[in-house]
Motif scaffolding. Structure first.
Motif, PDB file in Angstrom:
ATOM      1  N   ARG A  98       0.839  -1.190   0.000  1.00 52.59           N
ATOM      2  CA  ARG A  98       0.000   0.000   0.000  1.00 52.59           C
ATOM      3  C   ARG A  98       0.875   1.241   0.000  1.00 52.59           C
ATOM      4  N   ASN A  99       0.368   2.296  -0.608  1.00 51.55           N
ATOM      5  CA  ASN A  99       1.024   3.594  -0.527  1.00 51.55           C
ATOM      6  C   ASN A  99      -0.023   4.664  -0.768  1.00 51.55           C
ATOM      7  N   GLY A 100       0.267   5.850  -0.292  1.00 46.11           N
ATOM      8  CA  GLY A 100      -0.681   6.935  -0.495  1.00 46.11           C
ATOM      9  C   GLY A 100      -0.427   8.099   0.431  1.00 46.11           C
ATOM     10  N   GLU A 122       4.342   4.379   2.684  1.00 44.28           N
ATOM     11  CA  GLU A 122       4.350   3.118   1.944  1.00 44.28           C
ATOM     12  C   GLU A 122       4.359   1.965   2.932  1.00 44.28           C
ATOM     13  N   VAL A 123       3.606   0.916   2.626  1.00 43.02           N
ATOM     14  CA  VAL A 123       3.599  -0.316   3.413  1.00 43.02           C
ATOM     15  C   VAL A 123       4.088  -1.434   2.504  1.00 43.02           C
ATOM     16  N   SER A 124       5.146  -2.125   2.917  1.00 38.47           N
ATOM     17  CA  SER A 124       5.739  -3.165   2.069  1.00 38.47           C
ATOM     18  C   SER A 124       6.267  -4.299   2.943  1.00 38.47           C
ATOM     19  N   GLY A 125       7.021  -5.213   2.329  1.00 36.61           N
ATOM     20  CA  GLY A 125       7.579  -6.335   3.080  1.00 36.61           C
ATOM     21  C   GLY A 125       6.552  -7.423   3.307  1.00 36.61           C
ATOM     22  N   ASN A 126       6.638  -8.106   4.436  1.00 38.47           N
ATOM     23  CA  ASN A 126       5.689  -9.161   4.801  1.00 38.47           C
ATOM     24  C   ASN A 126       4.464  -8.499   5.419  1.00 38.47           C
ATOM     25  N   LEU A 127       3.413  -8.399   4.680  1.00 34.95           N
ATOM     26  CA  LEU A 127       2.237  -7.651   5.119  1.00 34.95           C
ATOM     27  C   LEU A 127       1.494  -8.336   6.253  1.00 34.95           C
ATOM     28  N   ALA A 161      12.569  -7.428   5.295  1.00 33.27           N
ATOM     29  CA  ALA A 161      11.295  -7.422   4.581  1.00 33.27           C
ATOM     30  C   ALA A 161      10.608  -8.782   4.572  1.00 33.27           C
ATOM     31  N   THR A 162      11.367  -9.869   4.678  1.00 35.38           N
ATOM     32  CA  THR A 162      10.767 -11.200   4.648  1.00 35.38           C
ATOM     33  C   THR A 162       9.912 -11.464   5.882  1.00 35.38           C
ATOM     34  N   GLU A 163      10.340 -10.909   6.999  1.00 35.57           N
ATOM     35  CA  GLU A 163       9.669 -11.200   8.273  1.00 35.57           C
ATOM     36  C   GLU A 163       8.785 -10.067   8.769  1.00 35.57           C
ATOM     37  N   TYR A 164       9.088  -8.821   8.377  1.00 40.01           N
ATOM     38  CA  TYR A 164       8.386  -7.681   8.958  1.00 40.01           C
ATOM     39  C   TYR A 164       7.578  -6.894   7.932  1.00 40.01           C
ATOM     40  N   GLN A 165       6.500  -6.311   8.419  1.00 40.56           N
ATOM     41  CA  GLN A 165       5.703  -5.374   7.635  1.00 40.56           C
ATOM     42  C   GLN A 165       6.348  -3.997   7.782  1.00 40.56           C
ATOM     43  N   LEU A 166       6.883  -3.468   6.704  1.00 40.27           N
ATOM     44  CA  LEU A 166       7.643  -2.221   6.762  1.00 40.27           C
ATOM     45  C   LEU A 166       6.716  -1.024   6.539  1.00 40.27           C
ATOM     46  N   VAL A 197      -0.274   8.669  11.114  1.00 40.50           N
ATOM     47  CA  VAL A 197      -0.176   7.631  10.079  1.00 40.50           C
ATOM     48  C   VAL A 197      -0.410   6.248  10.684  1.00 40.50           C
ATOM     49  N   LEU A 198       0.213   5.971  11.831  1.00 42.49           N
ATOM     50  CA  LEU A 198       0.044   4.678  12.484  1.00 42.49           C
ATOM     51  C   LEU A 198      -1.410   4.440  12.882  1.00 42.49           C
ATOM     52  N   SER A 199      -2.078   5.486  13.359  1.00 41.32           N
ATOM     53  CA  SER A 199      -3.486   5.373  13.721  1.00 41.32           C
ATOM     54  C   SER A 199      -4.336   5.080  12.483  1.00 41.32           C
ATOM     55  N   TYR A 200      -4.031   5.780  11.387  1.00 32.18           N
ATOM     56  CA  TYR A 200      -4.748   5.571  10.127  1.00 32.18           C
ATOM     57  C   TYR A 200      -4.605   4.124   9.646  1.00 32.18           C
ATOM     58  N   LEU A 201      -3.421   3.550   9.839  1.00 37.24           N
ATOM     59  CA  LEU A 201      -3.149   2.184   9.390  1.00 37.24           C
ATOM     60  C   LEU A 201      -3.552   1.130  10.436  1.00 37.24           C
ATOM     61  N   ASN A 202      -4.116   1.585  11.548  1.00 36.82           N
ATOM     62  CA  ASN A 202      -4.535   0.684  12.637  1.00 36.82           C
ATOM     63  C   ASN A 202      -3.363  -0.130  13.189  1.00 36.82           C
ATOM     64  N   ILE A 203      -2.207   0.522  13.285  1.00 35.38           N
ATOM     65  CA  ILE A 203      -1.017  -0.110  13.861  1.00 35.38           C
ATOM     66  C   ILE A 203      -0.967   0.216  15.350  1.00 35.38           C
ATOM     67  N   ASP A 204      -1.040  -0.803  16.173  1.00 35.14           N
ATOM     68  CA  ASP A 204      -0.997  -0.601  17.618  1.00 35.14           C
ATOM     69  C   ASP A 204       0.421  -0.804  18.152  1.00 35.14           C
ATOM     70  N   LYS A 205       0.940  -2.028  18.064  1.00 36.94           N
ATOM     71  CA  LYS A 205       2.302  -2.340  18.514  1.00 36.94           C
ATOM     72  C   LYS A 205       3.250  -2.337  17.313  1.00 36.94           C
ATOM     73  N   TYR A 206       4.441  -1.796  17.504  1.00 35.06           N
ATOM     74  CA  TYR A 206       5.387  -1.721  16.400  1.00 35.06           C
ATOM     75  C   TYR A 206       6.806  -1.556  16.940  1.00 35.06           C
TER      76      TYR A 206
END
Length: 264
Positions: A4-6, A18-23, A49-54, A84-93
């Protein structure tokens, strides 16, 4: 889910992400340095990128993000990232931050300790003392000097930013670098950081001295320090394999330790 990107509207600006890697992987926030863009961290993506959602973000005014009318500050960058994190519903990171990105990382980890799982910084100051030798260098920096030294980065900015004005951006970012108020460097706030933390710096980094890195390590309980040999400020570009593997190993080590504690 595809990459995703935008853009996200934030306080008079539009912030590009941008959201990439292991989604399906754990989120890893990737934060670039001052006058750079999210592209400057691409050299180490392959190691995580193989293990994490970037989650990659262009700071306000940088890369593809609009500058807007609000003054730039580390606090403003932090608030933009939180939005941005709130928009993407990212809680722990977890966080990897280079230079300015790491400074924002300190602020996030100190103020949102329940959300930040792991913090890795590279070449990131935590304070600006009155006698810091970098003050004179930062104060005297000009757009022409930066364009001559980082021609490719400036060319990318001019071709990709929706409202390019490099001299204006340089002035705005210099104010960020020299800000000693509460909107700037975290200073003793770093003592509140309680997640596993790795502080990295290039052995020849003229902005973030070894003495300052050691002082920071003493401030953050249980933190680790890595001095990257044969590199200066941008170790991730000068020695991407070493930095990338170290980042991957630290994240994995942290995950194993947490798993061990939860099972015991």
């Amino acid at each position: 889910m595809k990459n995703r990107n935008g853009y996200i509207d934030v306080n008079g600006s539009k912030i590009y992400f941008e959201v990439s890697g292991n989604l399906n992987g754990e989120p890893l926030l990737m934060l670039h340095g001052g006058l750079g863009s999210l592209n400057e961290l691409s050299s180490i993506h392959q190691y995580v990128a193989t293990e994490y959602q970037l989650i990659s973000v262009d700071f306000r005014g940088h890369g593809k993000s609009f500058l807007g009318n609000s003054p730039l500050s580390y606090m403003q960058y932090q608030e933009d990232i939180q939005y941005v994190l709130s928009y993407l519903n990212i809680d722990k990171y977890s966080i990897f931050g280079f230079s300015d990105g790491g400074i924002v990382g300190y602020r996030l980890a100190a103020q949102e300790s329940e959300r930040v799982s792991c913090l890795v910084t590279l070449g990131s100051q935590w304070r600006l003392e009155a006698n810091d030798p970098s003050k004179e260098l930062l104060s005297g920096l000009t757009p022409d000097f930066w364009a001559a030294r980082f021609a490719d980065d400036v060319a990318f900015y001019k071709s990709s930013n929706p409202e390019p004005n490099f001299p204006k951006l340089v002035d705005a970012v210099k104010a960020v670098w020299l800000d000693t108020t509460e909107s700037g460097y975290p200073y003793d706030m770093v003592e509140k950081i309680c997640c596993p933390t790795l502080i990295m710096r290039g052995d020849n980094d003229f902005l973030f001295s070894l003495d300052e890195a050691v002082a920071l390590k003493l401030k953050i309980a249980g933190s680790s320090l890595a001095n990257i040999p044969l590199t200066a400020h941008s170790s991730h570009q000068e020695s991407p394999k070493l930095v990338g593997e170290m980042l991957k190993q630290f994240l994995s080590h942290t995950k194993i330790n947490k798993q061990f504690k939860s099972d015991s």
